[in-house]
Motif scaffolding. Structure first.
Motif, PDB file in Angstrom:
ATOM      1  N   ILE A  65      11.222   0.349   5.724  1.00 34.55           N
ATOM      2  CA  ILE A  65      11.063   1.671   5.114  1.00 34.55           C
ATOM      3  C   ILE A  65       9.579   2.004   4.974  1.00 34.55           C
ATOM      4  O   ILE A  65       8.720   1.124   5.070  1.00 34.55           O
ATOM      5  CB  ILE A  65      11.751   1.758   3.734  1.00 34.55           C
ATOM      6  N   GLN A  66       9.292   3.275   4.736  1.00 32.98           N
ATOM      7  CA  GLN A  66       7.905   3.705   4.604  1.00 32.98           C
ATOM      8  C   GLN A  66       7.484   3.950   3.150  1.00 32.98           C
ATOM      9  O   GLN A  66       6.302   3.912   2.837  1.00 32.98           O
ATOM     10  CB  GLN A  66       7.659   5.004   5.387  1.00 32.98           C
ATOM     11  N   LEU A  67       8.431   4.244   2.270  1.00 33.26           N
ATOM     12  CA  LEU A  67       8.111   4.603   0.896  1.00 33.26           C
ATOM     13  C   LEU A  67       9.117   3.984  -0.065  1.00 33.26           C
ATOM     14  O   LEU A  67      10.322   4.060   0.169  1.00 33.26           O
ATOM     15  CB  LEU A  67       8.133   6.132   0.740  1.00 33.26           C
ATOM     16  N   CYS A  68       8.589   3.395  -1.146  1.00 34.37           N
ATOM     17  CA  CYS A  68       9.451   2.873  -2.210  1.00 34.37           C
ATOM     18  C   CYS A  68       8.958   3.430  -3.536  1.00 34.37           C
ATOM     19  O   CYS A  68       7.795   3.259  -3.897  1.00 34.37           O
ATOM     20  CB  CYS A  68       9.417   1.349  -2.255  1.00 34.37           C
ATOM     21  N   ILE A  69       9.830   4.103  -4.243  1.00 38.51           N
ATOM     22  CA  ILE A  69       9.519   4.594  -5.578  1.00 38.51           C
ATOM     23  C   ILE A  69      10.120   3.592  -6.559  1.00 38.51           C
ATOM     24  O   ILE A  69      11.335   3.383  -6.568  1.00 38.51           O
ATOM     25  CB  ILE A  69      10.085   6.001  -5.810  1.00 38.51           C
ATOM     26  N   MET A  70       9.253   2.962  -7.348  1.00 44.61           N
ATOM     27  CA  MET A  70       9.720   1.950  -8.298  1.00 44.61           C
ATOM     28  C   MET A  70       9.917   2.573  -9.665  1.00 44.61           C
ATOM     29  O   MET A  70       8.965   3.024 -10.294  1.00 44.61           O
ATOM     30  CB  MET A  70       8.721   0.795  -8.395  1.00 44.61           C
ATOM     31  N   ALA A  83       4.506  -7.414  -3.189  1.00 46.33           N
ATOM     32  CA  ALA A  83       5.274  -7.848  -2.015  1.00 46.33           C
ATOM     33  C   ALA A  83       5.739  -6.650  -1.187  1.00 46.33           C
ATOM     34  O   ALA A  83       5.709  -6.688   0.041  1.00 46.33           O
ATOM     35  CB  ALA A  83       6.471  -8.688  -2.448  1.00 46.33           C
ATOM     36  N   ILE A  84       6.148  -5.586  -1.872  1.00 45.59           N
ATOM     37  CA  ILE A  84       6.602  -4.392  -1.162  1.00 45.59           C
ATOM     38  C   ILE A  84       5.438  -3.768  -0.398  1.00 45.59           C
ATOM     39  O   ILE A  84       5.555  -3.428   0.778  1.00 45.59           O
ATOM     40  CB  ILE A  84       7.229  -3.369  -2.134  1.00 45.59           C
ATOM     41  N   CYS A  89       4.854  -0.982   3.186  1.00 49.96           N
ATOM     42  CA  CYS A  89       5.525   0.141   2.543  1.00 49.96           C
ATOM     43  C   CYS A  89       4.622   0.720   1.445  1.00 49.96           C
ATOM     44  O   CYS A  89       4.025  -0.032   0.680  1.00 49.96           O
ATOM     45  CB  CYS A  89       6.831  -0.367   1.931  1.00 49.96           C
ATOM     46  N   ILE A  90       4.523   2.039   1.370  1.00 48.95           N
ATOM     47  CA  ILE A  90       3.782   2.681   0.291  1.00 48.95           C
ATOM     48  C   ILE A  90       4.635   2.625  -0.970  1.00 48.95           C
ATOM     49  O   ILE A  90       5.824   2.931  -0.936  1.00 48.95           O
ATOM     50  CB  ILE A  90       3.449   4.136   0.643  1.00 48.95           C
ATOM     51  N   VAL A  91       4.018   2.249  -2.077  1.00 46.07           N
ATOM     52  CA  VAL A  91       4.712   2.111  -3.354  1.00 46.07           C
ATOM     53  C   VAL A  91       4.213   3.186  -4.315  1.00 46.07           C
ATOM     54  O   VAL A  91       3.002   3.360  -4.484  1.00 46.07           O
ATOM     55  CB  VAL A  91       4.459   0.716  -3.974  1.00 46.07           C
ATOM     56  N   ILE A  92       5.145   3.905  -4.933  1.00 44.12           N
ATOM     57  CA  ILE A  92       4.820   4.780  -6.054  1.00 44.12           C
ATOM     58  C   ILE A  92       5.460   4.127  -7.272  1.00 44.12           C
ATOM     59  O   ILE A  92       6.678   3.959  -7.332  1.00 44.12           O
ATOM     60  CB  ILE A  92       5.353   6.212  -5.847  1.00 44.12           C
ATOM     61  N   ASP A  93       4.618   3.746  -8.232  1.00 50.62           N
ATOM     62  CA  ASP A  93       5.075   2.968  -9.378  1.00 50.62           C
ATOM     63  C   ASP A  93       5.055   3.805 -10.648  1.00 50.62           C
ATOM     64  O   ASP A  93       4.030   4.375 -11.003  1.00 50.62           O
ATOM     65  CB  ASP A  93       4.169   1.749  -9.548  1.00 50.62           C
ATOM     66  N   THR A  94       6.190   3.850 -11.339  1.00 52.90           N
ATOM     67  CA  THR A  94       6.294   4.618 -12.580  1.00 52.90           C
ATOM     68  C   THR A  94       6.029   3.779 -13.827  1.00 52.90           C
ATOM     69  O   THR A  94       6.004   4.314 -14.928  1.00 52.90           O
ATOM     70  CB  THR A  94       7.694   5.266 -12.719  1.00 52.90           C
ATOM     71  N   LYS A 121      -6.108   1.080  -0.311  1.00 59.02           N
ATOM     72  CA  LYS A 121      -6.681  -0.213  -0.713  1.00 59.02           C
ATOM     73  C   LYS A 121      -5.581  -1.213  -1.045  1.00 59.02           C
ATOM     74  O   LYS A 121      -5.688  -2.391  -0.733  1.00 59.02           O
ATOM     75  CB  LYS A 121      -7.609  -0.042  -1.917  1.00 59.02           C
ATOM     76  N   ARG A 122      -4.515  -0.754  -1.714  1.00 61.87           N
ATOM     77  CA  ARG A 122      -3.424  -1.643  -2.112  1.00 61.87           C
ATOM     78  C   ARG A 122      -2.058  -1.158  -1.644  1.00 61.87           C
ATOM     79  O   ARG A 122      -1.061  -1.832  -1.819  1.00 61.87           O
ATOM     80  CB  ARG A 122      -3.380  -1.774  -3.643  1.00 61.87           C
ATOM     81  N   ASN A 123      -1.987   0.076  -1.095  1.00 64.03           N
ATOM     82  CA  ASN A 123      -0.725   0.694  -0.681  1.00 64.03           C
ATOM     83  C   ASN A 123       0.167   1.011  -1.889  1.00 64.03           C
ATOM     84  O   ASN A 123       1.385   1.079  -1.771  1.00 64.03           O
ATOM     85  CB  ASN A 123       0.030  -0.183   0.316  1.00 64.03           C
ATOM     86  N   ILE A 124      -0.479   1.178  -3.054  1.00 57.67           N
ATOM     87  CA  ILE A 124       0.240   1.462  -4.297  1.00 57.67           C
ATOM     88  C   ILE A 124      -0.386   2.680  -4.957  1.00 57.67           C
ATOM     89  O   ILE A 124      -1.608   2.824  -4.988  1.00 57.67           O
ATOM     90  CB  ILE A 124       0.193   0.268  -5.269  1.00 57.67           C
TER      91      ILE A 124
END
Length: 133
Positions: A65-70, A83-84, A89-94, A121-124
């Motif tokens: 996948i390309q995007l994970c919304i946590m 790890a994600i 994968c780009i991570v959007i963290d709430t 820098k971190r993909n987050i």
């Protein structure tokens, strides 16, 4: 370009709301995947007119996948976030887990859009508490 998107914590209140908003706004996703802990695996969540069955996060291949919304708490975000992102994968963290990290942009929609350039820098990408917006 449409994306393959996962929502981690999809069975919780915030995760369900994220799925609802993605569907309501017609987010351009080829596929949306609901992820949760093993104990919530198989739980059903709504995504527009569709019903998604939650998959086990521990068995999921994030390189697909390309995007994970946590939509998780801090401990789960710390456990899975790096790890994600390492899987490409780009991570959007709430959660609060990455908000203080100087290599992770803290994004406020419509306020600091240019800060998104730093996500590589971190993909987050971190987002503030809902009461901030």
């Amino acid at each position: 370009m449409a994306l393959k998107v996962a929502v981690l914590g999809a069975t919780g209140m915030v995760g369900r709301e994220i799925l609802s908003i993605l569907a309501e706004r017609g987010f351009p996703a080829d596929e949306v995947i609901a992820l949760a802990s093993r104990k919530m695996m198989g739980a059903e969540v709504s995504f527009g007119d569709a019903t998604l069955k939650a998959k086990d996060v521990d068995d999921f291949d994030f390189s697909t996948i390309q995007l994970c919304i946590m939509a998780t708490g801090d401990p789960a975000a710390r456990k899975y976030g790096n790890a994600i992102s390492a899987a490409g994968c780009i991570v959007i963290d709430t959660s609060r887990a990455f908000r203080s990290d100087p290599q992770v942009p803290l994004m406020v929609p419509e306020v600091n859009g240019a800060a998104i350039d730093g996500y590589t820098k971190r993909n987050i990408i971190a987002v503030p508490d809902g009461v901030t917006c």
